[in-house]
Each structure stands twice: as structure tokens, then as C-alpha cells.
Write an enzyme that holds these catalytic residues in place. Structure first.
Site, PDB file in Angstrom:
ATOM      1  N   LYS A  13     -35.233 -47.237  40.113  1.00 43.03           N
ATOM      2  CA  LYS A  13     -35.370 -46.648  41.703  1.00 43.03           C
ATOM      3  C   LYS A  13     -35.910 -47.407  42.731  1.00 43.03           C
ATOM      4  O   LYS A  13     -35.178 -47.550  43.715  1.00 43.03           O
ATOM      5  CB  LYS A  13     -36.164 -45.252  41.456  1.00 43.03           C
ATOM      6  CG  LYS A  13     -36.025 -44.343  40.480  1.00 43.03           C
ATOM      7  CD  LYS A  13     -37.148 -43.001  40.313  1.00 43.03           C
ATOM      8  CE  LYS A  13     -38.432 -43.503  40.406  1.00 43.03           C
ATOM      9  NZ  LYS A  13     -38.650 -43.775  38.919  1.00 43.03           N
ATOM     10  N   ARG A  87     -41.653 -34.897  43.414  1.00 45.47           N
ATOM     11  CA  ARG A  87     -42.009 -35.156  41.860  1.00 45.47           C
ATOM     12  C   ARG A  87     -42.194 -33.817  41.142  1.00 45.47           C
ATOM     13  O   ARG A  87     -42.357 -33.687  40.096  1.00 45.47           O
ATOM     14  CB  ARG A  87     -43.044 -36.159  41.568  1.00 45.47           C
ATOM     15  CG  ARG A  87     -42.518 -37.452  41.405  1.00 45.47           C
ATOM     16  CD  ARG A  87     -43.801 -38.189  40.960  1.00 45.47           C
ATOM     17  NE  ARG A  87     -43.294 -39.304  40.071  1.00 45.47           N
ATOM     18  CZ  ARG A  87     -43.289 -40.584  40.566  1.00 45.47           C
ATOM     19  NH1 ARG A  87     -43.310 -40.946  41.918  1.00 45.47           N
ATOM     20  NH2 ARG A  87     -42.858 -41.524  39.736  1.00 45.47           N
ATOM     21  N   ARG A 126     -42.164 -56.073  33.539  1.00 40.06           N
ATOM     22  CA  ARG A 126     -42.201 -56.208  35.024  1.00 40.06           C
ATOM     23  C   ARG A 126     -43.345 -56.777  35.533  1.00 40.06           C
ATOM     24  O   ARG A 126     -44.607 -56.551  34.969  1.00 40.06           O
ATOM     25  CB  ARG A 126     -42.361 -54.695  35.643  1.00 40.06           C
ATOM     26  CG  ARG A 126     -42.602 -54.539  37.148  1.00 40.06           C
ATOM     27  CD  ARG A 126     -42.249 -53.266  37.720  1.00 40.06           C
ATOM     28  NE  ARG A 126     -43.068 -52.142  37.094  1.00 40.06           N
ATOM     29  CZ  ARG A 126     -42.863 -50.954  37.484  1.00 40.06           C
ATOM     30  NH1 ARG A 126     -41.755 -50.619  38.002  1.00 40.06           N
ATOM     31  NH2 ARG A 126     -43.540 -50.003  36.951  1.00 40.06           N
ATOM     32  N   ARG A 155     -48.609 -54.186  37.274  1.00 37.76           N
ATOM     33  CA  ARG A 155     -49.130 -52.925  37.824  1.00 37.76           C
ATOM     34  C   ARG A 155     -50.136 -52.414  37.441  1.00 37.76           C
ATOM     35  O   ARG A 155     -50.346 -52.329  35.975  1.00 37.76           O
ATOM     36  CB  ARG A 155     -47.751 -51.925  38.153  1.00 37.76           C
ATOM     37  CG  ARG A 155     -47.250 -51.780  39.552  1.00 37.76           C
ATOM     38  CD  ARG A 155     -46.017 -51.192  39.798  1.00 37.76           C
ATOM     39  NE  ARG A 155     -46.078 -49.843  39.179  1.00 37.76           N
ATOM     40  CZ  ARG A 155     -45.152 -49.119  39.368  1.00 37.76           C
ATOM     41  NH1 ARG A 155     -44.117 -49.128  40.174  1.00 37.76           N
ATOM     42  NH2 ARG A 155     -45.334 -47.538  38.987  1.00 37.76           N
ATOM     43  N   ARG A 166     -47.065 -41.561  31.944  1.00 42.94           N
ATOM     44  CA  ARG A 166     -45.894 -41.193  32.872  1.00 42.94           C
ATOM     45  C   ARG A 166     -44.704 -40.924  32.408  1.00 42.94           C
ATOM     46  O   ARG A 166     -44.086 -40.104  32.863  1.00 42.94           O
ATOM     47  CB  ARG A 166     -45.614 -42.815  33.517  1.00 42.94           C
ATOM     48  CG  ARG A 166     -46.679 -43.122  34.677  1.00 42.94           C
ATOM     49  CD  ARG A 166     -46.862 -44.651  34.662  1.00 42.94           C
ATOM     50  NE  ARG A 166     -45.648 -45.198  35.225  1.00 42.94           N
ATOM     51  CZ  ARG A 166     -45.326 -46.375  35.359  1.00 42.94           C
ATOM     52  NH1 ARG A 166     -45.985 -47.234  34.596  1.00 42.94           N
ATOM     53  NH2 ARG A 166     -44.293 -46.882  35.998  1.00 42.94           N
TER      54      ARG A 166
END
Ligand code: AP5
Ligand code: ZN
Length: 211
Positions: A13, A87, A126, A155, A166
Site C-alpha cells: 500500500k 481500518r 523490509r 519497523r 497485524r
């Protein structure tokens, strides 16, 4: 251009919203990024959000709406690509009410579809720039060699336990949102697998088809 981006954690996203925003002269608004910036600056909102983020849980609706409102207002409630907001159905209803009041309703909701195995692979590889928040992937989009490696970090919610949470949260909340926007005739599904360029081209095509 008034767009919402839906999709699981790690779907791309942020990557794609950023590219679309540059290509179309729009503003990329990521509530996740806004929360991480608030956490980095240790603001009261950031401190309130921290325990939820580190666990991989959603922050309360009022906090998410407060951030979205400030960012939308900054850009005149137009030319935006919302990434990670709404969300929940409560957030979606809040957004609709806000935009309808201003006669600037949403135009399209892009739903990026990516299977779980690709998600875990993307998130575990990531890395982000500590200061700018810029996203990298160690294999597909590695950080440039001239950047100080100490500034390239993971992160706070990319550890296995938070990734699992998540994904659980996504599974529990996504379907009602998808149905909500489907009923409004706004939902467009886009395959998020393949290279970043391939996904970008699909999104551009989907937007063209929407007029
Ligand atoms: P948020 O920051 O929105 O995180 P997320 O939804 O978990 O999504 P990600 O940012 O992890 O993934 P992405 O889809 O943006 O993928 P990316 O482009 O980075 O939210 C974080 C947290 O904040 C939430 O858990 C919640 O706690 C809170 N929050 C935020 N908004 C909220 C709200 N409205 N209400 C309540 N709480 C809220 O790509 C992932 C990786 O894959 C990158 O490394 C990238 O380089 C790579 N990649 C991208 N595309 C490709 C491709 N095509 N091929 C290979 N690799 C790719
Ligand atoms: Zn993101």
C-alpha cells in the site's frame, strides 16, 4: 482524486500509494506513518499509540480519526490517497460523513490482494530509513549504498509476534470494510503480486477504467 487503499500488512500500500501520489500530483496520507512519526517525536499522541503499535494492534478509532482529519484538512480534503485508513467500520462511517459534508465523496477504493506467504516474506525483509521513514526491501528495493547503515532499521511492528497480530487484526476487520465499499460500488480489486512496476501498471489501468 480521492482514493482509499485497502490491503493486508505488507501488501505494498505504502509503496504504491507513494508512486501514485507522485504520478498524479496527489498527497499520500498514511496513518501508520503519521503514528510512527508521532512515536519518534515522543508526542502525547505517539506515546498513547506506542503500546498498540508495538503489539501489532489497531490504535483506538478516535486517535486514528484525529490524525486523518489533520492530514486531510491540510490538503483541502482533496487530491489524497489514504493508506491504512479507514481500518474499521466506525472510521469508514466517520470519513464518509466528513467528506459528504464537504461534497467531496470518495471516488474509488483500491483493494490490493496479496497472499500470506508473500506478506511474511516482504515484511521480514523490509527496512526503513530511521529519519525519513522511506521504505526499502533488502532484495527488491535495497537501500542505496551511500546511506549510513545505522540509519536503516526495522519497523517497531515488523517482529514476528506483531506481524502475526497485524495479520489477525486484518482478517477480523477487512471483510466488513470490503463489503461496506462494495455496496457503495467503489471497490476495485487489484492483484498485488509481481514486481512493483507490474503492480503500479495494474493500478494505473484500474484507475483509468474508473474514469
Ligand atoms: P501501517 O503502517 O498502515 O501498516 P500495515 O497496514 O501493517 O501495512 P504496512 O505498512 O506494513 O505495509 P504496506 O502495505 O504499506 O506495504 P509496503 O509498501 O511497506 O499501520 C501500522 C500500524 O499502525 C497498524 O498495525 C495499527 O496499529 C496502526 N494504524 C495505522 N492506521 C490505523 C488506523 N486507521 N486505525 C487504527 N490503527 C491504525 O511494502 C512492504 C514491503 O514489501 C516493503 O519492504 C516493500 O519494499 C516491499 N514490496 C512492496 N511491493 C512489492 C512488490 N511488488 N514485490 C516485492 N516487494 C514489494
Ligand atoms: Zn505502509
Amino acid at each position: 482524486m480521492r482514493i482509499v487503499f485497502l490491503g493486508p500488512p505488507g501488501a505494498g500500500k505504502g509503496t504504491q500509494a507513494q508512486r501514485l501520489a507522485e504520478a498524479y500530483g496527489a498527497h499520500h496520507i498514511s496513518t501508520g506513518e503519521l503514528i510512527r512519526a508521532a512515536m519518534a517525536s515522543k508526542s502525547p499522541l505517539g506515546e498513547k499509540a506506542r503500546p498498540y503499535i508495538e503489539e501489532g494492534l489497531l490504535v483506538p478509532d478516535d486517535l486514528a480519526c484525529e490524525l486523518a482529519e489533520a492530514a486531510l484538512a491540510e490538503h483541502g480534503y482533496d487530491r489524497f490517497i489514504l493508506d491504512g485508513f479507514p481500518r474499521t467500520l466506525a472510521q469508514a462511517a466517520w470519513l464518509d460523513a466528513r467528506l459528504q459534508h464537504l461534497h467531496k465523496p470518495l471516488q474509488v477504493v483500491l483493494n490490493l490482494v496479496v497472499p500470506d506467504d508473500a506478506i511474511v516474506e516482504r515484511l521480514s525483509r523490509r527496512r526503513v530509513h530511521k529519519l525519513t521513514g522511506e521504505n526499502y526491501h533488502l532484495d527488491y528495493n535495497p537501500p542505496p549504498p551511500d546511506i549510513d547503515p545505522a540509519l536503516i532499521v526495522q519497523r517497531p511492528d515488523d517482529h514476528p509476534e506483531a506481524i502475526r497480530h497485524r495479520l489477525e487484526v486484518y482478517r477480523a476487520t477487512h471483510e466488513p470494510l470490503e463489503q461496506y465499499y462494495q455496496r457503495q460500488g467503489l471497490l476495485v480489486e487489484v492483484n498485488g503480486l509481481g514486481s512493483m512496476e507490474e503492480v503500479f501498471e495494474r493500478l494505473v489501468t484500474a484507475l483509468k477504467q474508473q474514469g
